[in-house]
Motif scaffolding. Structure first.
Motif, mmCIF file in Angstrom:
data_model
loop_
_atom_site.group_PDB
_atom_site.id
_atom_site.type_symbol
_atom_site.label_atom_id
_atom_site.label_comp_id
_atom_site.label_asym_id
_atom_site.label_seq_id
_atom_site.Cartn_x
_atom_site.Cartn_y
_atom_site.Cartn_z
ATOM 1 N N ILE A 1 0.851 -1.207 0.000
ATOM 2 C CA ILE A 1 0.000 0.000 0.000
ATOM 3 C C ILE A 1 0.877 1.243 0.000
ATOM 4 N N HIS A 2 1.880 1.254 0.844
ATOM 5 C CA HIS A 2 2.720 2.451 0.951
ATOM 6 C C HIS A 2 3.652 2.617 -0.240
ATOM 7 N N GLY A 3 3.791 1.557 -1.034
ATOM 8 C CA GLY A 3 4.568 1.696 -2.257
ATOM 9 C C GLY A 3 3.733 1.950 -3.485
ATOM 10 N N THR A 4 2.413 1.804 -3.376
ATOM 11 C CA THR A 4 1.518 1.927 -4.533
ATOM 12 C C THR A 4 0.589 3.126 -4.419
ATOM 13 N N LEU A 5 -0.022 3.300 -3.267
ATOM 14 C CA LEU A 5 -0.953 4.406 -3.065
ATOM 15 C C LEU A 5 -0.183 5.646 -2.625
ATOM 16 N N SER A 6 -0.713 6.794 -2.918
ATOM 17 C CA SER A 6 -0.134 8.031 -2.381
ATOM 18 C C SER A 6 -0.711 8.270 -0.991
ATOM 19 N N LEU A 7 0.106 8.738 -0.077
ATOM 20 C CA LEU A 7 -0.320 9.013 1.294
ATOM 21 C C LEU A 7 -0.093 10.474 1.615
ATOM 22 N N ALA B 1 -2.278 -9.252 -5.825
ATOM 23 C CA ALA B 1 -2.889 -10.095 -6.861
ATOM 24 C C ALA B 1 -2.881 -9.430 -8.230
ATOM 25 N N GLY B 2 -2.351 -8.216 -8.321
ATOM 26 C CA GLY B 2 -2.258 -7.536 -9.605
ATOM 27 C C GLY B 2 -3.473 -6.731 -9.993
ATOM 28 N N PHE B 3 -4.391 -6.527 -9.052
ATOM 29 C CA PHE B 3 -5.586 -5.730 -9.363
ATOM 30 C C PHE B 3 -5.202 -4.267 -9.566
ATOM 31 N N GLN B 4 -5.768 -3.671 -10.607
ATOM 32 C CA GLN B 4 -5.554 -2.251 -10.882
ATOM 33 C C GLN B 4 -6.916 -1.598 -11.078
ATOM 34 N N PRO B 5 -7.291 -0.663 -10.212
ATOM 35 C CA PRO B 5 -8.644 -0.113 -10.269
ATOM 36 C C PRO B 5 -8.863 0.845 -11.434
ATOM 37 N N ALA B 6 -10.041 0.787 -11.982
ATOM 38 C CA ALA B 6 -10.464 1.813 -12.927
ATOM 39 C C ALA B 6 -10.992 3.024 -12.161
ATOM 40 N N TRP C 1 -5.552 5.535 -4.183
ATOM 41 C CA TRP C 1 -5.164 4.569 -5.213
ATOM 42 C C TRP C 1 -5.777 5.066 -6.513
ATOM 43 N N GLN C 2 -5.004 5.734 -7.317
ATOM 44 C CA GLN C 2 -5.507 6.404 -8.517
ATOM 45 C C GLN C 2 -6.028 5.375 -9.517
ATOM 46 N N GLY C 3 -7.246 5.589 -9.970
ATOM 47 C CA GLY C 3 -7.842 4.719 -10.969
ATOM 48 C C GLY C 3 -7.447 5.119 -12.373
#
Length: 570
Positions: free
Chosen positions: A135-141, A221-226, A153-155
């Motif tokens: 999370i801390h490497g993927t989402l902006s905090l 799991a590789g999910f990437q949100p729209a 988590w930018q779509g």
């Protein structure tokens, strides 16, 4: 949830259980956030099954089919992992570590950055960073007002409104006098094989950790949100949320604009069994709030020569008059409890016939008439009545400084929780009339909610806190709506025997600050294992969390994030 001591519902009996329990015991346990109605003594006759002409009632509580997202092998493997013993052991460890950080919030906390008691929140943020590296490497905090945590988590599709998941980091303090009463120490995070014990375990570090676990697993799991996903975690919800959620909501509204989010899910109601059915009850409304201060000013003097009535006597008379004139139960058309009654009539085999007979004619009553449906429902007890009745409670009183001196100033604080369909202004009008009644008797002047200064021989009314009843979230399932997605996700997790119905809370969560961000706010706790009972010790001794229920919650968050991501919302 702020002031939720007896407000946050938690798991009740299973859908298939044959063991009958008093609803009102359940309601005291789930305490009115997801409260349900059941007459203590059922009618002598069994309520008949729905007839052909009952289609209108059935249509008012249409149930959606269980909703499963389109998956892929990696996500299916993730779902299996959440249900595995390995994940159980790992989530116990994560929950224990979260509980062991005593992130207490106190009513007398000073400003952030000045009062050192806030510094424990640094420890909790550090725990999250260490525990959820993906999370801390993927989402902006972003850290809002130092301790507010805003993850984004930018779509991939910027045209889609974001989803907002909420929880709070803080917990209510543990009174030192009660520490010895705990079965396991309050900040131990002790796991007994089913429950994990400790302050914050069910209010609401379970929600916060559950959200983080679901997102961490989705990333893995590789999910990437729209659709953009936002996690908004306040830090002072237990003391009204002004410094935490109050600032987080401003940041989000500034960024996305009014009605800029698709929906919000925050802590709140869960499941309960009544009328022979089990319901999930996401809170779609909250009562309003007003604290009224009443000050009586009368002459002082030596108590050896007292008047017939001094300030304490006059205030006592006014308080007695206030209590003698309670608000009547009334179910306005937008009160979610009315929808719950309709759901019971449509789907529950043991729904009381008296209530069922009153439902069709309820909307035809004029405002001047008594609400027969509300009055009948209120017979079940105060815990139900106050879901559709404005409450009045004189809670704080002070006056006088010395035993031989007449009091010159007497003060009372009266708390009100305002019924959906009414307004705090209605409370002010009623209090003013009652104060005037007493003032005429004792030749006093009334200053009523007009910021006038106190004066000798007077009754002054002021407002300390005021909050309108929350806007009621739409619950239509005629199209793809946030409520439909939430309902479908819940029935996918718990099965089609579980019924969905709107719930209402008498307290207020951090969502009180987010009304401008979206019309679709759900106060909902998805963790339920079908067996656990009670509040889990929220706000009191022996707070605990069922780990099987917690795992169901993680499954729910994971499924909901994917379902809402794929939804073509109107």
């Amino acid at each position: 949830m702020y002031e939720k001591g007896q407000l946050l519902p938690h798991p009740q009996a299973t859908v298939s259980s044959s063991r009958q329990r008093s609803l009102w015991t359940s309601l005291v346990q789930v305490a009115a956030v997801c409260v349900l109605l059941k007459i203590s003594v059922f009618d002598a006759f069994i309520v008949p099954r729905l007839r052909n002409d009952d289609s209108e009632i059935l249509a008012k509580c249409e149930q959606v089919e269980p909703l499963f997202p389109k998956g892929n092998p990696a996500l299916s493997k993730m779902d299996d992992y959440i249900a595995s013993p390995k994940f159980l052991n790992e989530t116990v460890s994560r929950m224990a570590a979260a509980i062991q950080i005593p992130s207490e919030s106190y009513d007398d906390l000073g400003p952030v950055g000045e009062d050192k008691r806030w510094d424990i929140m640094f420890d909790f943020a550090a725990y999250l960073e260490k525990t959820f590296p993906l999370i801390h490497g993927t989402l902006s905090l972003e850290k809002v007002n130092t301790h507010g945590l805003l993850y984004t988590w930018q779509g991939s599709d910027e045209k889609l409104k974001p989803t907002v998941l909420m929880a709070h980091q803080d917990v209510v303090p543990v009174a030192e006098s009660t520490v010895g009463q705990w079965t396991h120490p309050p900040y131990s995070g002790f796991f007994d094989g089913r429950y994990i014990w400790g302050r914050g375990s069910s209010d609401c570090k379970n929600n916060l950790v559950g959200i983080m676990e679901a997102v961490e697993l989705l990333i893995d799991a590789g999910f990437q949100p729209a659709r953009t996903l936002i996690l908004s975690f306040g830090f002072d919800e237990e003391i009204s949320g002004a410094q935490g959620a109050g600032n987080l909501s401003k940041a989000l509204t500034s960024r996305y604009g009014k009605d800029g989010a698709a929906l919000i899910v925050d802590e709140g109601a869960g499941m309960s069994t009544v009328w022979g059915s089990t319901f999930a009850l996401p809170g779609v409304g909250e009562k309003g709030y007003i604290d009224a201060e009443i000050i009586v000013r009368m002459p002082g003097g030596h108590s050896s020569v007292p008047p017939a009535h001094n300030g304490i006597g006059v205030m006592s008379e006014l308080v007695s008059l206030i209590e003698a004139n309670p608000y009547e139960p009334r179910l306005y058309s937008d009160n979610p409890f009315l929808s719950l009654l309709q759901c019971g009539a449509a789907h529950s085999p043991e729904f009381p016939s008296k209530l069922r007979k009153l439902l069709p004619s309820h909307g035809s009553q004029t405002c001047s008439k008594k609400d027969k449906l509300a009055l009948e429902a209120a017979k079940s007890g105060d815990i139900v009545k106050y879901l559709f009745t404005t409450s009045v409670a004189p809670d704080v009183i002070s006056g006088g400084v010395k035993v031989n001196a007449l009091p010159e100033r007497v003060r009372v604080l009266v708390n009100h929780r305002v019924n959906v369909g009414e307004r705090p202004a209605d409370v002010q009008v009623k209090l003013t009339k009652l104060a005037q009644q007493v003032a005429r008797k004792y030749n006093l002047t009334v200053h009523a909610f007009n910021d006038e200064s106190e004066s000798p021989l007077s009754i002054t009314l002021n407002t300390h806190q005021i909050l309108e009843p929350a806007p009621v979230t739409p619950t239509s399932v005629d199209a793809v709506t946030p409520y439909a997605i939430l309902s479908g996700t819940t029935r996918a997790i718990y099965g089609e025997k579980l019924l969905m119905a709107p719930g209402i809370t008498t307290g207020n969560t951090d969502t009180r600050y987010y009304w401008d961000l979206t019309k679709h706010i759900f106060r909902y706790g998805p963790s339920w294992d079908g067996e656990s009972e009670g509040l889990g010790g929220i706000h009191t001794v022996d707070e605990k969390l069922s780990i099987p229920a917690h795992i169901k919650g993680v499954q729910w968050y994971s499924l909901f994030i994917r379902n809402i991501d794929q939804a073509d919302l109107e």
